[in-house]
Design a protein around this motif. Structure first.
Motif, PDB file in Angstrom:
ATOM      1  N   SER A 133      20.240 -96.208  28.040  1.00 44.91           N
ATOM      2  CA  SER A 133      19.353 -95.749  26.977  1.00 44.91           C
ATOM      3  C   SER A 133      18.288 -94.806  27.510  1.00 44.91           C
ATOM      4  O   SER A 133      17.874 -94.887  28.668  1.00 44.91           O
ATOM      5  CB  SER A 133      18.653 -96.947  26.337  1.00 44.91           C
ATOM      6  OG  SER A 133      19.578 -97.895  25.898  1.00 44.91           O
ATOM      7  N   CYS A 134      17.806 -93.978  26.609  1.00 46.75           N
ATOM      8  CA  CYS A 134      16.641 -93.145  26.909  1.00 46.75           C
ATOM      9  C   CYS A 134      15.458 -94.047  27.249  1.00 46.75           C
ATOM     10  O   CYS A 134      15.188 -95.010  26.523  1.00 46.75           O
ATOM     11  CB  CYS A 134      16.308 -92.288  25.692  1.00 46.75           C
ATOM     12  SG  CYS A 134      14.724 -91.429  25.795  1.00 46.75           S
ATOM     13  N   PRO A 135      14.735 -93.758  28.340  1.00 46.24           N
ATOM     14  CA  PRO A 135      13.594 -94.607  28.726  1.00 46.24           C
ATOM     15  C   PRO A 135      12.434 -94.522  27.736  1.00 46.24           C
ATOM     16  O   PRO A 135      11.545 -95.365  27.756  1.00 46.24           O
ATOM     17  CB  PRO A 135      13.198 -94.068  30.100  1.00 46.24           C
ATOM     18  CG  PRO A 135      13.755 -92.693  30.156  1.00 46.24           C
ATOM     19  CD  PRO A 135      14.985 -92.688  29.297  1.00 46.24           C
ATOM     20  N   ARG A 136      12.406 -93.531  26.876  1.00 47.75           N
ATOM     21  CA  ARG A 136      11.300 -93.386  25.936  1.00 47.75           C
ATOM     22  C   ARG A 136      11.624 -93.980  24.567  1.00 47.75           C
ATOM     23  O   ARG A 136      10.800 -94.664  23.972  1.00 47.75           O
ATOM     24  CB  ARG A 136      10.929 -91.907  25.793  1.00 47.75           C
ATOM     25  CG  ARG A 136       9.707 -91.693  24.908  1.00 47.75           C
ATOM     26  CD  ARG A 136       9.341 -90.226  24.818  1.00 47.75           C
ATOM     27  NE  ARG A 136       8.956 -89.655  26.111  1.00 47.75           N
ATOM     28  CZ  ARG A 136       8.715 -88.369  26.308  1.00 47.75           C
ATOM     29  NH1 ARG A 136       8.846 -87.512  25.326  1.00 47.75           N
ATOM     30  NH2 ARG A 136       8.376 -87.937  27.497  1.00 47.75           N
ATOM     31  N   CYS A 137      12.820 -93.692  24.039  1.00 50.88           N
ATOM     32  CA  CYS A 137      13.097 -94.090  22.662  1.00 50.88           C
ATOM     33  C   CYS A 137      14.328 -94.977  22.536  1.00 50.88           C
ATOM     34  O   CYS A 137      14.655 -95.417  21.439  1.00 50.88           O
ATOM     35  CB  CYS A 137      13.244 -92.862  21.777  1.00 50.88           C
ATOM     36  SG  CYS A 137      14.823 -92.015  21.967  1.00 50.88           S
ATOM     37  N   ALA A 138      15.037 -95.220  23.624  1.00 48.08           N
ATOM     38  CA  ALA A 138      16.195 -96.108  23.636  1.00 48.08           C
ATOM     39  C   ALA A 138      17.419 -95.529  22.943  1.00 48.08           C
ATOM     40  O   ALA A 138      18.397 -96.227  22.719  1.00 48.08           O
ATOM     41  CB  ALA A 138      15.867 -97.482  23.058  1.00 48.08           C
ATOM     42  N   HIS A 195      18.953 -84.142  28.324  1.00 48.76           N
ATOM     43  CA  HIS A 195      17.968 -84.219  27.251  1.00 48.76           C
ATOM     44  C   HIS A 195      18.378 -85.307  26.273  1.00 48.76           C
ATOM     45  O   HIS A 195      19.554 -85.431  25.919  1.00 48.76           O
ATOM     46  CB  HIS A 195      17.910 -82.885  26.489  1.00 48.76           C
ATOM     47  CG  HIS A 195      17.577 -81.714  27.345  1.00 48.76           C
ATOM     48  ND1 HIS A 195      16.339 -81.130  27.376  1.00 48.76           N
ATOM     49  CD2 HIS A 195      18.349 -81.017  28.227  1.00 48.76           C
ATOM     50  CE1 HIS A 195      16.345 -80.109  28.225  1.00 48.76           C
ATOM     51  NE2 HIS A 195      17.548 -80.016  28.760  1.00 48.76           N
ATOM     52  N   CYS A 196      17.399 -86.064  25.801  1.00 47.77           N
ATOM     53  CA  CYS A 196      17.650 -87.040  24.746  1.00 47.77           C
ATOM     54  C   CYS A 196      17.845 -86.303  23.427  1.00 47.77           C
ATOM     55  O   CYS A 196      17.159 -85.322  23.146  1.00 47.77           O
ATOM     56  CB  CYS A 196      16.471 -87.999  24.652  1.00 47.77           C
ATOM     57  SG  CYS A 196      16.632 -89.215  23.337  1.00 47.77           S
ATOM     58  N   THR A 197      18.763 -86.797  22.604  1.00 49.07           N
ATOM     59  CA  THR A 197      18.977 -86.153  21.308  1.00 49.07           C
ATOM     60  C   THR A 197      17.967 -86.611  20.262  1.00 49.07           C
ATOM     61  O   THR A 197      17.862 -86.020  19.199  1.00 49.07           O
ATOM     62  CB  THR A 197      20.389 -86.454  20.778  1.00 49.07           C
ATOM     63  OG1 THR A 197      20.545 -87.864  20.669  1.00 49.07           O
ATOM     64  CG2 THR A 197      21.453 -85.880  21.687  1.00 49.07           C
ATOM     65  N   ALA A 198      17.221 -87.677  20.535  1.00 49.77           N
ATOM     66  CA  ALA A 198      16.339 -88.255  19.523  1.00 49.77           C
ATOM     67  C   ALA A 198      14.860 -88.014  19.795  1.00 49.77           C
ATOM     68  O   ALA A 198      14.042 -88.136  18.892  1.00 49.77           O
ATOM     69  CB  ALA A 198      16.595 -89.750  19.403  1.00 49.77           C
ATOM     70  N   CYS A 199      14.490 -87.704  21.012  1.00 51.29           N
ATOM     71  CA  CYS A 199      13.085 -87.420  21.317  1.00 51.29           C
ATOM     72  C   CYS A 199      13.048 -86.297  22.336  1.00 51.29           C
ATOM     73  O   CYS A 199      14.064 -85.705  22.655  1.00 51.29           O
ATOM     74  CB  CYS A 199      12.367 -88.679  21.825  1.00 51.29           C
ATOM     75  SG  CYS A 199      12.783 -89.159  23.518  1.00 51.29           S
ATOM     76  N   SER A 200      11.871 -86.017  22.840  1.00 56.11           N
ATOM     77  CA  SER A 200      11.717 -84.855  23.715  1.00 56.11           C
ATOM     78  C   SER A 200      11.934 -85.182  25.181  1.00 56.11           C
ATOM     79  O   SER A 200      11.696 -84.345  26.043  1.00 56.11           O
ATOM     80  CB  SER A 200      10.322 -84.252  23.524  1.00 56.11           C
ATOM     81  OG  SER A 200       9.335 -85.227  23.820  1.00 56.11           O
TER      82      SER A 200
END
Ligand SMILES: [Zn+2]
Length: 72
Positions: free
Chosen positions: A7-12, A55-60
């Motif tokens: 998962s993305c460390p910021r938004c999962a 790059h995450c597709t859901a946040c920056s």
């Protein structure tokens, strides 16, 4: 059985993209072996893709594959 993805460390979010040397964007997930798995069935060859950064597709968020975490 479905494969587990990191998962993305910021938004999962578990979906990422990267830009190869060309303008095309590649969408993929990262499995627990830190290996990119393409989400586009038409994309068979990821070997030429530059995955740094991703790059995450859901946040920056952007970063390295190694920065991802198994648990959001
Ligand atoms: Zn994110």
């Amino acid at each position: 059985m479905s494969e587990e993805f990191l998962s993305c460390p910021r938004c999962a979010c578990k979906k990422f993209y990267s830009r190869g040397g060309e303008e095309k964007m590649f969408f993929f997930q990262i499995n627990t072996d830190l290996w990119p798995v393409a989400t586009d069935a038409n994309l068979s060859d990821l070997s030429k893709t530059d995955f740094s950064p991703i790059h995450c597709t859901a946040c920056s968020w952007k970063g390295e594959i190694q920065d991802l975490q198994a648990k959001g």
